[in-house]
Scaffold this active site. Sequence first.
Site, PDB file in Angstrom:
ATOM      1  N   ASP A  77       0.870  -1.179   0.163  1.00  0.00           N
ATOM      2  CA  ASP A  77       0.005  -0.211  -0.211  1.00  0.00           C
ATOM      3  C   ASP A  77       0.948   1.283  -0.067  1.00  0.00           C
ATOM      4  O   ASP A  77       1.846   1.347   0.783  1.00  0.00           O
ATOM      5  CB  ASP A  77      -0.901   0.133   1.244  1.00  0.00           C
ATOM      6  CG  ASP A  77      -1.855   1.288   1.246  1.00  0.00           C
ATOM      7  OD1 ASP A  77      -2.703   1.218   0.371  1.00  0.00           O
ATOM      8  OD2 ASP A  77      -1.800   2.008   2.198  1.00  0.00           O
TER       9      ASP A  77
ATOM     10  N   GLU B  47       1.597  -0.647  -5.031  1.00  0.00           N
ATOM     11  CA  GLU B  47       0.787   0.408  -5.646  1.00  0.00           C
ATOM     12  C   GLU B  47       1.679   1.781  -5.542  1.00  0.00           C
ATOM     13  O   GLU B  47       1.950   2.321  -4.623  1.00  0.00           O
ATOM     14  CB  GLU B  47      -0.328   0.751  -4.213  1.00  0.00           C
ATOM     15  CG  GLU B  47      -1.351   1.608  -4.843  1.00  0.00           C
ATOM     16  CD  GLU B  47      -2.083   2.393  -3.929  1.00  0.00           C
ATOM     17  OE1 GLU B  47      -3.029   3.046  -4.036  1.00  0.00           O
ATOM     18  OE2 GLU B  47      -1.714   2.476  -2.715  1.00  0.00           O
TER      19      GLU B  47
END
Length: 541
Positions: A206, A260
């Site tokens: 993330d 990401e």
Amino acid sequence: MNSAGPWWHDAVVYEIYPKSFADGNGDGIGDLAGVRARLPYLRDLGVDALWFTPFYVSPQADGGYDVTDHRDIDPALGTLQEAKELIVEARAMGMRTIIDVVPNHVASNHPWFLAALAAPPGSPARDRFWFRTGGGPEGASAPTGWTSPFGGPTWSKAPGEGDQWYLHLFAPEQPDLNWSHPEVRAEYEDILRFWFDLGVAGIRIDSAAVLMKDPTFPEIGDSESGGTHPFEDRDEVHGIYRRWRAVANSYRDDKLLVGEVWLADRDRLARYVGPDELHTVFGFDAMASPWKLSALRAAITDTLLTHERLGAPPAWVMGNHDVTRPATRYGRRDTSFSFAGKAWGIETDVGVGRERARAMALVMMALPGSFYIYQGEELGLDEVEDLPRDVLQDPMVARSGGLNPGRDGCRVPLPWQANAQGLGFSLVPPTAAPWLPQPAHWSDLAVDVQQHQSHSTLTLYQRALQMRRQFFHHAEPQVEWMDMGPGVLAFRRDSGFQCVLNMGHGAHTLPKDAQIALSSDSTVPHNERIIRPDTAVWLRP
Ligand code: BGC
């Protein structure tokens, strides 16, 4: 699949937002029991792996991206034992598990942060975070004027203290960790091992580019990039992922690290991928591209070239739990995606949007690399834009002063059965309604309806994924672009299969010898060789 490379090279990955996938205990909140009961659906859809957005213990200030304990499951979603069983059961059905690891921040009730708050300014317990004295008289103003992507400042005052502030790039409930601290690094490497040891096959990282901070905390200059921004894409971040790759490489089977990373600069993006860093990163450019031939082709070409250089296949996505659903996006005048472009009340033709989303799915599934499906895309779900304001949970809404509609609209619980309470979201008689209300028209899109329709989006996805498995050879890094006339995007794979997308305004006539293997057109076409606008077809060699 057909390639000889690691499993993730050409895998089809299904993203599960656990709170909204299926509810196993009737409380209106999706859970691991719900996922386990629906595994046959995912197997029959034809996916190779499941990516779970955070399912860990969390106060849910940001949909689970505020993690209290990365080694246990949130009680609302299930238990660690269930997660262990789920990983094994999914694997037995041919599906690997990818989990989401959130390294930039923890929840504000994480034991480390509670210890930091309990300790006096300047004490070691605070070193795992970023505490700073505020500016101005008595430290009353934030140490920097940075703005959070959620809206509002990135600093909050430490409770009960006059001049001490802590950094949170996202919500105040998500204090940023100090990645220069050896304990932070050791903790996350241990978290990776914990899940890899349980049989997890991959990690989605993330907010992977923002972990390192300039400890002098300067203001953000106008043209900062290339490693000099105070927190975005700093060069030191790569040292973290080199260590993570060593952890992944210490396992005998292929463990995937997918980042990401939202970066416009392709060269900087490319630095995250390589034999000693991440295996791949999401290809957001094609997703964010408007419905325009030149833009889409450029985004695909750039993504393929960048990845070819790196020897890593791209990870294509059409949406995710942060992004306006494609059936809605493609039905608007501005069909591109950006977080800044989110607004209330944008006029949308969902009929057009859905046809285009179906067509785009065939394009992305035909490209070399892996393909990520966000739950509900296979049903053609649209963004729910009329949720009552009092049910919205995304911190983006409140932190933008209500200006940003946030991301709840793509997180509404899935419709499984047209005629059941809560559209069958709960597998047992529900004691509570789904945690976000589903729109009435979703009964037409429910799984049990689409399963029996030969032209439904679900049937299209099933057929396409089956055909992709059989006919596409995904090892080659490039496609051969073909010129089929204005408004038509067309490419050939080395198996001889072609993908043709009509982005023009008029019908496109295919060559006489063309044999359509699959079409995204939801109507039964009158003429086999004519493809309507907003339609993609796959042609046999
Ligand atoms: C996740 C978001 C989350 C944010 C902060 C992301 O990019 O996908 O859902 O709000 O990171 O953790």
